[in-house]
Design an enzyme around this catalytic site. Sequence first.
Site, PDB file in Angstrom:
ATOM      1  CB  CYS A 152     138.239  15.936  -1.675  1.00  0.00           C
ATOM      2  SG  CYS A 152     139.804  15.707  -0.825  1.00  0.00           S
ATOM      3  CB  CYS A 191     141.346  10.169   2.509  1.00  0.00           C
ATOM      4  SG  CYS A 191     139.669  10.540   1.969  1.00  0.00           S
TER       5      CYS A 191
HETATM    6 FE1  FES Z   1     139.414  14.926   1.174  1.00  0.00          FE
HETATM    7 FE2  FES Z   1     139.299  12.723   2.593  1.00  0.00          FE
HETATM    8  S1  FES Z   1     137.651  13.720   1.597  1.00  0.00           S
HETATM    9  S2  FES Z   1     141.035  13.859   2.063  1.00  0.00           S
END
Ligand code: FES
Length: 211
Positions: free
Chosen positions: A36, A107
């Site tokens: 992400c 995450c």
């Molecule tokens: Fe990037 Fe949670 S969506 S760390």
Amino acid sequence: MSSPYSEKVLDHFRNPRNVGRLDGANAKATEGSPACGDMVSVYLKVDDETKRIDNITFESYGCASNIATASIITELAKGKTLDEARKINWKEAADALGGLPAIKVHCSVLAVDSLRAAIENYEETHGLVKERRPTTVEEVRRRLKKVMNPLVGLDLVKTELLTGIVVESGKVTVAVDLPVANQFANNIRREIMEKIEPLWDVSEVEVKFTE
Ligand code: FES
């Protein structure tokens, strides 16, 4: 609509524990998530005698799960020895938070990776690495996979920004395909130095940008 997050996650997200830089830290690491593009930094103050984590803080540039996991990890790690803290895994962190949605596993992995990288950073900068292998181009490349290209939020290797790595007589030279005047050049240089300088047999790091 009901929240996908447990009360505990929401509590740690709204009131994160141990946030910010740490005065007197003797180890730190920043890890980015290839999934992400978010990042977590972990700072440690380790007792040099007992190798216990006296204090730990974090900074997060991520989502609610990321902040909550980093927060709980600081609580789990504080007071533990480096060897004990290294064993904390994402499942333990997620369990301590009362669970995390499956889509958010990366995450919590990111926060755990940052803690482990900070422990590794302490060991490397304090002469505690037991197995001293000579630094290779592959090892430099492995570390640079953790340096984000802020232009796109993916790492330097994946975005093919690295155009060359040379390891020679204790000197590592990294060539980056980005103009030196680019607004992110200084940040990228600093992050590359942070990842490579702690290697035990590296005495000099040079980062070359294009003109
Ligand atoms: Fe990037 Fe949670 S969506 S760390």
